[in-house]
Structure formats: structure tokens, C-alpha cells
Scaffold this motif. Sequence first.
Motif, mmCIF file in Angstrom:
data_model
loop_
_atom_site.group_PDB
_atom_site.id
_atom_site.type_symbol
_atom_site.label_atom_id
_atom_site.label_comp_id
_atom_site.label_asym_id
_atom_site.label_seq_id
_atom_site.Cartn_x
_atom_site.Cartn_y
_atom_site.Cartn_z
ATOM 1 N N ASP A 159 -2.911 -7.690 16.335
ATOM 2 C CA ASP A 159 -2.644 -8.267 14.950
ATOM 3 C C ASP A 159 -1.520 -7.098 14.416
ATOM 4 O O ASP A 159 -1.881 -6.738 13.503
ATOM 5 C CB ASP A 159 -3.499 -8.559 14.047
ATOM 6 N N TYR B 288 -1.546 -11.469 4.124
ATOM 7 C CA TYR B 288 -3.053 -11.768 4.238
ATOM 8 C C TYR B 288 -3.528 -13.011 3.370
ATOM 9 O O TYR B 288 -2.493 -13.301 2.472
ATOM 10 C CB TYR B 288 -3.549 -10.654 4.112
ATOM 11 N N ASN B 289 -4.809 -13.386 3.283
ATOM 12 C CA ASN B 289 -5.148 -14.350 2.565
ATOM 13 C C ASN B 289 -5.625 -13.637 1.110
ATOM 14 O O ASN B 289 -5.439 -12.332 1.077
ATOM 15 C CB ASN B 289 -6.239 -14.999 3.022
ATOM 16 N N ARG C 92 -5.778 -19.372 0.741
ATOM 17 C CA ARG C 92 -4.510 -19.218 1.545
ATOM 18 C C ARG C 92 -3.368 -19.274 0.930
ATOM 19 O O ARG C 92 -3.283 -19.907 -0.336
ATOM 20 C CB ARG C 92 -4.601 -20.440 2.471
ATOM 21 N N VAL D 112 1.166 -5.755 12.186
ATOM 22 C CA VAL D 112 1.576 -5.750 10.747
ATOM 23 C C VAL D 112 2.963 -5.632 10.415
ATOM 24 O O VAL D 112 3.242 -4.353 10.706
ATOM 25 C CB VAL D 112 0.422 -4.976 9.917
ATOM 26 N N VAL E 76 -2.827 -16.384 7.280
ATOM 27 C CA VAL E 76 -2.063 -15.478 7.023
ATOM 28 C C VAL E 76 -0.519 -15.957 7.153
ATOM 29 O O VAL E 76 -0.360 -17.044 7.724
ATOM 30 C CB VAL E 76 -2.104 -14.182 7.969
ATOM 31 N N SER F 64 -4.069 -16.645 12.736
ATOM 32 C CA SER F 64 -4.947 -16.987 11.748
ATOM 33 C C SER F 64 -4.445 -18.213 10.883
ATOM 34 O O SER F 64 -3.166 -18.071 10.561
ATOM 35 C CB SER F 64 -5.635 -16.124 10.983
ATOM 36 N N HIS G 68 -7.689 -10.378 0.756
ATOM 37 C CA HIS G 68 -7.378 -8.937 1.033
ATOM 38 C C HIS G 68 -6.761 -8.335 -0.362
ATOM 39 O O HIS G 68 -6.815 -7.006 -0.288
ATOM 40 C CB HIS G 68 -6.146 -9.167 2.035
ATOM 41 N N SER H 145 4.973 -6.586 4.886
ATOM 42 C CA SER H 145 3.746 -6.748 4.373
ATOM 43 C C SER H 145 3.142 -5.356 3.598
ATOM 44 O O SER H 145 2.381 -5.738 2.409
ATOM 45 C CB SER H 145 2.383 -7.073 5.542
ATOM 46 N N ILE I 235 2.518 -9.812 11.171
ATOM 47 C CA ILE I 235 1.853 -10.454 9.990
ATOM 48 C C ILE I 235 2.832 -9.945 8.676
ATOM 49 O O ILE I 235 3.018 -9.092 8.492
ATOM 50 C CB ILE I 235 0.449 -10.044 9.761
#
Length: 353
Positions: free
Chosen positions: A28, A297-298, A317, A30, A277, A274, A301, A34, A294
Motif C-alpha cells: 500500500d 486514510y479513514n 470514510r 503512501v 481511503v 480499500s 487514522h 498524505s 494512498i
Amino acid sequence: MIARRTFIAGLGSALISAKLLAHYRWEDPVSEFSKRLHPVGRALEMEGWYVWCNSPIEGPDGKIHVFFSRWRAAKGMGGWINGSEIAHAVADHPEGKFTYVSTVLAPRGPGFWDATTCHNPHIRQLGNRYYLYYMGNANGKTNTKRIGLAVAGSLNGPWQRSDAPILEPGSAGAWDDHCTTNPSLVHHPNGEYWLYYKSWNTAEYERDKGKAIRGNRKYGLAIAQKPEGPFHKYAGNPLIDFSKLGDNKQLEDAFVWYEQDRFKMLARDMGVYSQDVGLYMDAKDGLRWSFPSIAFYNAAHYIQQPPPAPHLKRYGRFERPQLLMHNGKPAYLFTASQGGQYMTASAFIFRIK
């Protein structure tokens, strides 16, 4: 980590190996974007309303103006499709209290292309005028979703709506024959106006009745010489097609901007990593996009929240990412998220450092 590589438009001419896909699922990647996010918190919590699609802009008064979707809480989360309106709020600072000013676009009723909903606002200043791109529909369903435009000389209006949509779906059987929605406009360095939009195919949508996610959302591009159009679809559409990755992977809610000689995109993931994200991609030419990493995040996090109310099925979300730009660079990320003090939905803001 495997170095970023060009994500060939639509994945149509590229074969991505199973080993590469497995690598991305396992690790995943990042994005640097982010790592720059710092949560500010909720805004525009409105009793009796769901708030969504928060599009910010700095006004000539130095204040922050947000154009957002809202609909009556009695309609539930699904009210966006058959009862949303677009409203205007203002604050002295991106982290300040936003105050509702007025509703600027409401459904116009029978006979109009935006008869039953006005949604997906995307505000841009181009020259000395303001352009509010949005989605409307005529029957309270997805198959009449169309992108339209309202224009004003001031953020306080009055707003002049387009008599007809500015972007229609494709012909029957085309990848985009179902609708046009989720507009995001970039003023290209060559002077053109590039409108990125989401759509999907009607046959695939009907095939998936009863499934949690119907159809497969892809992204296309339409180009015009003026911000109001006419817009002509790019011959190489769709630009982004994750269906080639399998398992009905897709994306939505894209926001596109141009910075440091690159086109950049934020979007909501729908299965690449996911459902919870966001995705980040970039492209030198605005056509051939990198494989996504990514973007955010949700909620868990970043913050602690109370347990969700039973009627909130997308709790935690972040959706509909929109950027507040300052001197040509992202300064704040505005998203939409279920929950808040009224257990409906509100804006959620991140500072970008």
C-alpha cells in the motif's frame, strides 16, 4: 518500493503483472501528499441537514467561501440523488466557523435538466468571473445525471445557469452512456479548459442489480476553448479504467489540479486498496496517469469518534476531496464525512503542510 511508473491510459494497452499488483496490495504505497495532512476537524454541521461536496475558494474579501451540497435529513443519506441543493457559506479563515449565506442552486422542477437535484459543486475563478460546475438530474435517478454550469461576476451571485447540460453522456453502449457527473476543471497551460468527469456503462449498471456497487466508474476528459464550452470529448477516453485490475475496482470523486508542471489528482478509492481511503495520482500530460498511491486514510487514522448511528453505513470514510488553493498550491483539503453532532454528514477539513 517499486518506483512510480506511467499508468497507461485506461490500462488498455498495458499488461500489469500479478506480481506487481500483489506488491501494491501488500505494501500500500503512501503518497507524499498524505504525509502532509493534519486534521482540523468538522465544519458545517447543520441540524436537520446532510452536508456533502464542500468546494472552497478564497474570495477577493480575503474570506473563505464554500459551495456545498445539502439535503433534508428526513430523506436519509440517499437524499443526494433526489433533493440536494447547493448552498454558500463563508468564514474568515479556513479553520474558522463557517456561516450559511444562502442557497444558490435548488432543483428547478419539471421540465428542467436539473429538476430534482443539484449536487457536486466545483467552484473556479477564471478571469474576473466565477464558474460553478455541478451535477443535476431530471428524474431523481442516476440515468439523468448531467454536468451543468452556473456563472456569476461575484461569489455572492446572482448565478446564471446553463439552459442545458454542458456535457452529455455517450451514445448507447459507450463506456459513458449512463450519465456525466463529478466535474473537475483544469485551466491547461496551453489555454484550453480540461473538464474531467465520471461515468459508467448502463448495461453494466443493470447487470449488477442487487450488488453493493453497481457498474464500474471510469474517468474521461472533455476539452473546450472557453470555460463554458462547448466541450468535446477526448478520443482516448476513458483515461482511467480500473476494471482491468479485476474485482470491479474503480474510483470516483476526482479532483484535478495543475502544480509544478504536473497534473495531479485526488479521488476516492473503490477497491484498489480499500473502500475507506483516498487515491493520489499524477501525470505529466494530464492523460497518462501514474498508478495510484494512498492520498488519505479513514477517520480512525486521525481522530476518535463516537460509535456510528445505525443508519450511517459509510461512517468514518472521507469522500468528495476538494482543495483550497493558495498561491497555486494546496493549502487545505475539504472532504465530506458522515457523522458529527447530528449524526448526519458534514465537511471535514485537513490543513496541508
